[in-house]
Design a protein around this motif. Structure first.
Motif, PDB file in Angstrom:
ATOM      1  N   PRO A  96       0.813  -1.232   0.000  1.00  0.00           N
ATOM      2  CA  PRO A  96       0.000   0.000   0.000  1.00  0.00           C
ATOM      3  C   PRO A  96       0.839   1.271   0.000  1.00  0.00           C
ATOM      4  O   PRO A  96       0.523   2.229  -0.706  1.00  0.00           O
ATOM      5  CB  PRO A  96      -0.819  -0.122   1.294  1.00  0.00           C
ATOM      6  N   LEU A  97       1.915   1.313   0.805  1.00  0.00           N
ATOM      7  CA  LEU A  97       2.754   2.502   0.852  1.00  0.00           C
ATOM      8  C   LEU A  97       3.440   2.751  -0.482  1.00  0.00           C
ATOM      9  O   LEU A  97       3.615   3.904  -0.906  1.00  0.00           O
ATOM     10  CB  LEU A  97       3.811   2.366   1.960  1.00  0.00           C
ATOM     11  N   TRP A  99       2.316   1.887  -3.548  1.00  0.00           N
ATOM     12  CA  TRP A  99       1.343   2.407  -4.509  1.00  0.00           C
ATOM     13  C   TRP A  99       0.975   3.855  -4.182  1.00  0.00           C
ATOM     14  O   TRP A  99       0.807   4.690  -5.088  1.00  0.00           O
ATOM     15  CB  TRP A  99       0.096   1.541  -4.527  1.00  0.00           C
ATOM     16  N   LEU A 100       0.862   4.170  -2.882  1.00  0.00           N
ATOM     17  CA  LEU A 100       0.555   5.543  -2.490  1.00  0.00           C
ATOM     18  C   LEU A 100       1.698   6.484  -2.878  1.00  0.00           C
ATOM     19  O   LEU A 100       1.465   7.586  -3.392  1.00  0.00           O
ATOM     20  CB  LEU A 100       0.306   5.621  -0.983  1.00  0.00           C
ATOM     21  N   PHE A 103       1.523   7.098  -6.584  1.00  0.00           N
ATOM     22  CA  PHE A 103       0.430   8.021  -6.919  1.00  0.00           C
ATOM     23  C   PHE A 103       0.815   9.463  -6.596  1.00  0.00           C
ATOM     24  O   PHE A 103       0.606  10.383  -7.413  1.00  0.00           O
ATOM     25  CB  PHE A 103      -0.838   7.629  -6.159  1.00  0.00           C
ATOM     26  N   LEU A 104       1.395   9.686  -5.411  1.00  0.00           N
ATOM     27  CA  LEU A 104       1.795  11.036  -5.018  1.00  0.00           C
ATOM     28  C   LEU A 104       2.916  11.559  -5.906  1.00  0.00           C
ATOM     29  O   LEU A 104       2.972  12.753  -6.212  1.00  0.00           O
ATOM     30  CB  LEU A 104       2.236  11.051  -3.553  1.00  0.00           C
ATOM     31  N   SER A 252       6.362  11.489  -1.114  1.00  0.00           N
ATOM     32  CA  SER A 252       6.494  10.149  -1.691  1.00  0.00           C
ATOM     33  C   SER A 252       7.866   9.559  -1.379  1.00  0.00           C
ATOM     34  O   SER A 252       8.006   8.339  -1.224  1.00  0.00           O
ATOM     35  CB  SER A 252       6.267  10.186  -3.204  1.00  0.00           C
TER      36      SER A 252
END
Length: 265
Positions: A96-97, A99-100, A103-104, A252
């Motif tokens: 999850p981190l 992919w986040l 995205f950022l 990020s």
């Protein structure tokens, strides 16, 4: 460019001078390091000539038909390509981190380069995407093929391959080469050391410590550095949107440092 260099001439001069400096240093201080296997030497040459040289050439081809901001935005789709490639080919656990952070990064880069996009040649859009594709391939292959290779000699052969490939395509005569080097050697030497020798060697060394997706996300600090240098040295201004974009990219970076992905074996 103000002294008459073409992009290809500048790139090939940088790569070849950087390769000469690394080769000379290795011959004097660490000659055994140059004794890599034929497979590794060929791999480095191909990464330089078909990876780094081709990606940079496509980037400059794109600049001739679309605005600089759009060219940069197309190039920096490579973290997405690298992340997907790492998951597909190397079975890297993104999490999850991860992919986040990705995205950022994409959102922040849009803020950094957002402007008046111009397209005068639709083919240039393809060139821009191809620059990202070849750079992503360069990262993915380098991480797998050179993960146990000393980054200094591998950088020598990679830059030598890139320099020769661009030189063959871009330079028209030996006299032109001699003129450029003799008249502007100081500038070329500085750019070769800072922009090629240190940049590529440190990047290859970093690839041995982190996964491809991490490396691609961390390397997106490049446009932030470019903007800061432009503000400090070229008297350019920075917009609130660019400041927000830079902040998101830095966030990020923190998320990338916090995650614990499964490294490639």
């Amino acid at each position: 460019f103000s002294v008459g260099f073409t992009p290809g001439e500048l790139l090939s001069s940088r790569y070849l001078i950087a390769a000469a400096l690394i080769g000379l240093g290795l011959l004097v201080f660490k000659p055994k390091a140059l004794k890599l296997s034929k497979k590794i030497i060929i791999t480095c040459f191909l990464l330089g000539s078909l990876g780094y040289a081709v990606f940079s050439s496509f980037y400059f081809f794109a600049l001739q038909g679309i605005s600089a901001s759009l060219t940069v935005l197309l190039l920096y789709t490579y973290p997405v390509i690298v992340t997907l490639g790492s998951k597909i080919f190397y079975h890297e656990t993104i999490g999850p981190l991860g992919w986040l952070a990705l995205f950022l990064t994409c959102l922040g880069l849009c803020g950094l380069v957002w402007g008046e996009f111009q397209v005068t040649n639709n083919l240039a859009l393809i060139y821009g995407f191809l620059s990202a594709l070849f750079y992503a391939a360069y990262i993915l292959i380098s991480r797998k093929a050179l993960k146990d290779v000393d980054p200094i000699p591998s950088s020598f052969f990679t830059q030598l391959g890139a320099g020769l490939a661009v030189y063959i395509v871009q330079f028209q005569s030996f006299d032109r080469t001699a003129f450029i080097i003799s008249e502007h050697f100081g500038m070329l030497l500085a750019m070769a050391i800072v922009c090629s020798l240190l940049a590529m060697t440190l990047f290859l060394a970093g690839l041995q410590k982190v996964t491809p997706s991490e490396a691609s996300i961390l390397s997106t600090t490049e446009p932030i550095s470019g903007i800061v240098i432009a503000v400090l040295l070229l008297d350019e201004s920075i917009t609130p949107l660019q400041m927000l974009g830079g902040f998101l990219v830095l966030v990020s970076m923190v998320l990338t440092a916090l995650r614990k992905p499964k490294l490639i074996t």
